[in-house]
Design a protein around this motif. Structure first.
Motif: not given
Lengths: 121, 393
Positions: B133-141
């Motif tokens: 939630s805190a990193v993988v989503i942001e990496a996708g962005l």
């Protein structure tokens, strides 16, 4: 060939992960709960933080006047650029991974999943 | 390994390597989602995550093929130069961009591509949920921004597209979270809403070309990472105290979900964990002086400065969604502090200091960055400057 610090950072994390995994598996298979994988994982992250510090220093040294800089590394068709976006993502992922690795020792150690999978960063 | 793949993803300079790092991240994170291999629901969540990620990956590859076909190169800077030298059909770039949005959108959980996220986040161990939630989503962005920056010369407003998706994410994420009774599913749905805030801020920046929106969007990315990480870890600590230690997660039974009602009176038994969980969810809800308030405030200010009617309407919706989110965050705090301890809490065991120390560190970050937001400037200012440079005409 001189590698930029951010390439060291990425390479180190990718290369060290399998070793941490294998050590963890050995502990699980042999039934010993020494927490060696966890300590090794923390050591790997400490080295990664050192590499990150060097990448950060290079980033700000090169880009202080205009704050927009890119360290570029090319090998064949592979191009890697360490810029502000990379810096933000690297800082966030390293911070959370470190915190979670410390946290996960007791949490994962007591869970069923630990028998089939191994905690590793 | 996930950590290395994500940093590699953030540093990829060409589209094909971006895709490779993206796949490496998905490959490394899949086993983490199915950590509880005895749990049918965890396996189902893993399959859903795998299938949707793979489908998204195909869309990205098709987009890359289109770019290679028309530009002859995959280097992000090279594609832009090729586009400037010999303009091609806008529909081609629009199609490639749409494929990138759909492909990376799966990982970012853009509505309606978000269906894998609540299951995966709820079924994984809490530490893994925090990473997802805190990193993988942001990496996708970040990956989506990198890919779209290659197409920035096209006559398409990617900023407006991001604002549109942001609006849907904020509405859907918050409305769906209202109905949740499982703590981790509630937090997962709130992540969908928070992605909306991030991409609204970044969309504003790309639409009007100002750094304020980009800095605000990236500050929210950072603050969401810290707050959501803290929330998942605190929820995990409570699960550990209430369930793991009681031996309810036995073989074959799977891990039991933590329900909102299970938290009744948790503050009396676990005062520190209740405090940090409250700080996390109230920060996510946007209450001052926590970091979530400051990042949302910066997004609203950056949007308001544009004086664009459309953006102002989106901002009003964003503000209302933030108020709405308290409808599911506040009951968590209320149950922990205002109810008598339930049977589960009364029998709960102590939580080890090794689990509490990281919670304290993250909680301090949530408070300190809320009061002193400029401390994050060394991360958000260069990121905003590089984003605007990448999308500059």
């Amino acid at each position: 060939m001189t590698l930029p610090p951010f390439v060291w950072l990425i390479s180190w994390l990718l290369l060290s992960a399998p070793f941490v995994y294998i050590i963890g598996r050995i502990d699980v298979i042999t039934g010993r709960r020494r927490g060696l994988a966890r300590w090794l994982g923390l050591l790997c992250l400490a080295v990664a933080w050192w590499a990150f510090g060097r990448a950060l220093t290079a980033f700000y040294t090169a880009g202080a006047p205009q704050l927009v800089t890119q360290a570029t590394w090319t090998l064949g068709v592979i191009t890697m650029r360490f810029d502000g976006l990379s810096l933000l993502l690297a800082a966030l992922v390293l911070t959370l991974t470190t915190v979670i690795l410390i946290y996960s020792g007791p949490y994962i150690g007591h869970s069923e999943g630990a028998k089939s999978t191994t905690p590793c960063c | 390994m996930v950590c290395g793949a994500i940093i590699g993803l953030g540093s990829a300079g060409d589209l094909f390597n971006l895709w490779l790092w993206f796949e490496a991240m998905a490959f490394a994170s899949y086993p983490l989602v199915v950590f509880y291999t005895h749990d049918r629901l965890a396996l189902e969540a893993g399959i859903k995550y795998l299938v949707q990620s793979a489908a998204g990956s195909v869309f990205i590859l098709l987009g890359i093929a289109l770019v290679l076909l028309s530009a002859g190169t995959l280097d992000v800077l090279g594609v832009r130069q090729a586009l400037a030298a010999a303009p091609v059909e806008p529909v081609l770039w629009l199609t490639a961009g749409a494929l990138f949005v759909v492909g990376f959108g799966v990982k970012i959980a853009l509505v309606p591509l978000h269906t894998w996220l609540p299951d995966a986040h709820a079924q994984a161990p809490s530490g893994i949920s925090a990473i997802l939630s805190a990193v993988v989503i942001e990496a996708g962005l970040i990956a989506l921004l990198r890919a779209l920056s290659a197409l920035a010369g096209a006559a398409v407003s990617w900023g407006a597209l991001l604002i549109g998706f942001g609006l849907f994410n904020m509405l859907a994420g918050n409305l769906l979270a209202l109905r949740q009774q499982q703590v981790k599913r509630l937090l997962a749905f709130s992540s969908i809403g928070h992605v909306g805030y991030m991409i609204v801020g970044l969309g504003v920046a790309l639409t009007v070309g100002t750094a304020a929106g980009a800095q605000a969007g990236f500050f929210h990315l950072l603050s969401h990472g810290l707050m959501k990480g803290l929330a998942f870890l605190a929820a995990g600590a409570l699960m550990f105290g209430l369930q793991h230690s009681l031996g309810q997660a036995g073989a074959g039974a799977g891990h039991q979900p933590l329900m909102v009602d299970d938290l009744s009176g948790a503050a009396r038994r676990y005062p520190l964990v209740a405090l940090v969980l409250s700080l996390a969810v109230l920060g996510l809800g946007g209450l001052p002086p926590l970091v979530g308030f400051m990042s949302k405030w910066q997004i609203l200010v950056a949007g308001a400065q544009t004086r664009d009617v459309g953006i102002l309407i989106v901002l009003i919706v964003a503000a209302l969604c933030s108020v709405l989110s308290l409808g599911y965050y506040a009951p968590l705090v209320n149950r922990m502090y205002r109810r008598e301890p339930g049977a589960l809490v009364a029998k709960g065991r102590a939580i080890p200091a090794a689990m509490l120390a990281p919670l304290v560190v993250l909680a301090l970050a949530v408070v300190i960055l809320g009061v002193l937001p400029f401390l994050a400037g060394w991360l958000t200012i260069p990121a905003a400057a590089d984003l605007l440079a990448a999308f500059a005409p």
